[in-house]
Motif scaffolding. Sequence first.
Motif, PDB file in Angstrom:
ATOM      1  N   PHE A   2       6.200 -23.622 -29.863  1.00 39.39           N
ATOM      2  CA  PHE A   2       5.533 -24.233 -28.713  1.00 39.39           C
ATOM      3  C   PHE A   2       6.453 -25.242 -28.029  1.00 39.39           C
ATOM      4  O   PHE A   2       6.578 -25.253 -26.793  1.00 39.39           O
ATOM      5  CB  PHE A   2       4.222 -24.905 -29.149  1.00 39.39           C
ATOM      6  N   ILE A   3       7.120 -26.072 -28.809  1.00 38.37           N
ATOM      7  CA  ILE A   3       8.036 -27.078 -28.255  1.00 38.37           C
ATOM      8  C   ILE A   3       9.165 -26.395 -27.483  1.00 38.37           C
ATOM      9  O   ILE A   3       9.535 -26.821 -26.395  1.00 38.37           O
ATOM     10  CB  ILE A   3       8.575 -27.994 -29.381  1.00 38.37           C
ATOM     11  N   ALA A   4       9.700 -25.322 -28.047  1.00 45.44           N
ATOM     12  CA  ALA A   4      10.778 -24.586 -27.372  1.00 45.44           C
ATOM     13  C   ALA A   4      10.286 -23.962 -26.065  1.00 45.44           C
ATOM     14  O   ALA A   4      10.982 -24.016 -25.041  1.00 45.44           O
ATOM     15  CB  ALA A   4      11.343 -23.513 -28.293  1.00 45.44           C
ATOM     16  N   TYR A   5       9.103 -23.382 -26.069  1.00 46.18           N
ATOM     17  CA  TYR A   5       8.553 -22.772 -24.856  1.00 46.18           C
ATOM     18  C   TYR A   5       8.308 -23.836 -23.784  1.00 46.18           C
ATOM     19  O   TYR A   5       8.582 -23.627 -22.609  1.00 46.18           O
ATOM     20  CB  TYR A   5       7.255 -22.022 -25.140  1.00 46.18           C
ATOM     21  N   TYR A   6       7.769 -24.979 -24.215  1.00 45.81           N
ATOM     22  CA  TYR A   6       7.529 -26.071 -23.276  1.00 45.81           C
ATOM     23  C   TYR A   6       8.855 -26.546 -22.671  1.00 45.81           C
ATOM     24  O   TYR A   6       8.946 -26.759 -21.462  1.00 45.81           O
ATOM     25  CB  TYR A   6       6.807 -27.231 -23.970  1.00 45.81           C
ATOM     26  N   ALA A   7       9.871 -26.689 -23.508  1.00 46.53           N
ATOM     27  CA  ALA A   7      11.190 -27.140 -23.038  1.00 46.53           C
ATOM     28  C   ALA A   7      11.784 -26.152 -22.032  1.00 46.53           C
ATOM     29  O   ALA A   7      12.552 -26.556 -21.150  1.00 46.53           O
ATOM     30  CB  ALA A   7      12.133 -27.331 -24.220  1.00 46.53           C
ATOM     31  N   ASN A   8      11.425 -24.888 -22.149  1.00 48.32           N
ATOM     32  CA  ASN A   8      11.916 -23.866 -21.224  1.00 48.32           C
ATOM     33  C   ASN A   8      11.024 -23.706 -19.997  1.00 48.32           C
ATOM     34  O   ASN A   8      11.164 -22.742 -19.241  1.00 48.32           O
ATOM     35  CB  ASN A   8      12.072 -22.523 -21.944  1.00 48.32           C
ATOM     36  N   ASP A   9      10.075 -24.637 -19.829  1.00 44.84           N
ATOM     37  CA  ASP A   9       9.226 -24.672 -18.631  1.00 44.84           C
ATOM     38  C   ASP A   9       8.362 -23.419 -18.486  1.00 44.84           C
ATOM     39  O   ASP A   9       8.186 -22.905 -17.378  1.00 44.84           O
ATOM     40  CB  ASP A   9      10.094 -24.848 -17.391  1.00 44.84           C
ATOM     41  N   CYS A  10       7.820 -22.947 -19.600  1.00 48.27           N
ATOM     42  CA  CYS A  10       7.010 -21.724 -19.591  1.00 48.27           C
ATOM     43  C   CYS A  10       5.552 -21.966 -19.224  1.00 48.27           C
ATOM     44  O   CYS A  10       4.823 -21.003 -18.971  1.00 48.27           O
ATOM     45  CB  CYS A  10       7.074 -21.058 -20.966  1.00 48.27           C
ATOM     46  N   TYR A  11       5.123 -23.223 -19.225  1.00 50.62           N
ATOM     47  CA  TYR A  11       3.699 -23.515 -19.056  1.00 50.62           C
ATOM     48  C   TYR A  11       3.395 -24.307 -17.806  1.00 50.62           C
ATOM     49  O   TYR A  11       4.186 -25.130 -17.364  1.00 50.62           O
ATOM     50  CB  TYR A  11       3.192 -24.340 -20.247  1.00 50.62           C
ATOM     51  N   GLN A  12       2.182 -24.095 -17.302  1.00 55.76           N
ATOM     52  CA  GLN A  12       1.545 -25.006 -16.365  1.00 55.76           C
ATOM     53  C   GLN A  12       0.512 -25.762 -17.187  1.00 55.76           C
ATOM     54  O   GLN A  12      -0.176 -25.172 -18.021  1.00 55.76           O
ATOM     55  CB  GLN A  12       0.867 -24.251 -15.231  1.00 55.76           C
ATOM     56  N   VAL A  13       0.392 -27.062 -16.950  1.00 55.38           N
ATOM     57  CA  VAL A  13      -0.466 -27.894 -17.784  1.00 55.38           C
ATOM     58  C   VAL A  13      -1.636 -28.429 -16.950  1.00 55.38           C
ATOM     59  O   VAL A  13      -1.454 -28.874 -15.830  1.00 55.38           O
ATOM     60  CB  VAL A  13       0.327 -29.096 -18.363  1.00 55.38           C
ATOM     61  N   SER A  14      -2.832 -28.347 -17.552  1.00 52.57           N
ATOM     62  CA  SER A  14      -3.997 -29.001 -16.953  1.00 52.57           C
ATOM     63  C   SER A  14      -4.604 -29.924 -17.997  1.00 52.57           C
ATOM     64  O   SER A  14      -4.508 -29.666 -19.197  1.00 52.57           O
ATOM     65  CB  SER A  14      -5.016 -27.977 -16.450  1.00 52.57           C
TER      66      SER A  14
END
Length: 139
Positions: free
Chosen positions: A123-135
């Motif tokens: 999850f941390i790696a995916y977040y670091a790669n800008d894979c998510y939009q956050v609400s």
Amino acid sequence: MKLNFNKVQGLPVPIELFEIINQSLTGTPLPKGDFNSVTLNFRDPNYSSDNGGYHPVEIRLEKQNELWQLVYITDFSYQGGTFPELVKEIDVCFISKQVFNVFIGWLQNRNAKELLTLFISNFIAYYANDCYQVSVSVD
């Protein structure tokens, strides 16, 4: 807004996860006044049952004595053949100190910690790669 966390969660949680939570809250308009829970939803807008992608992840925190405690982290995925549904694939319950996997069931102790470590590091790696939009939502 920056939250102060209870770092003793009952299950191992890297400091990077707390940093991601606070980073996700930065610049998020939150209601004035008291609220006792925060739910963050991390979504890949291109994720679908046909094309795959990064699974949606939901993190819930609750305030306890001025510190914020992780309640759960849930990873959702499409499951099923002809009519796939979005279901909990991994569900980490910090209250019971257990981890659920859709294919295995509830895990405890070493198995739970190993799956949690792998899940959060991904999850941390995916977040670091800008894979998510956050609400963000609050109660």
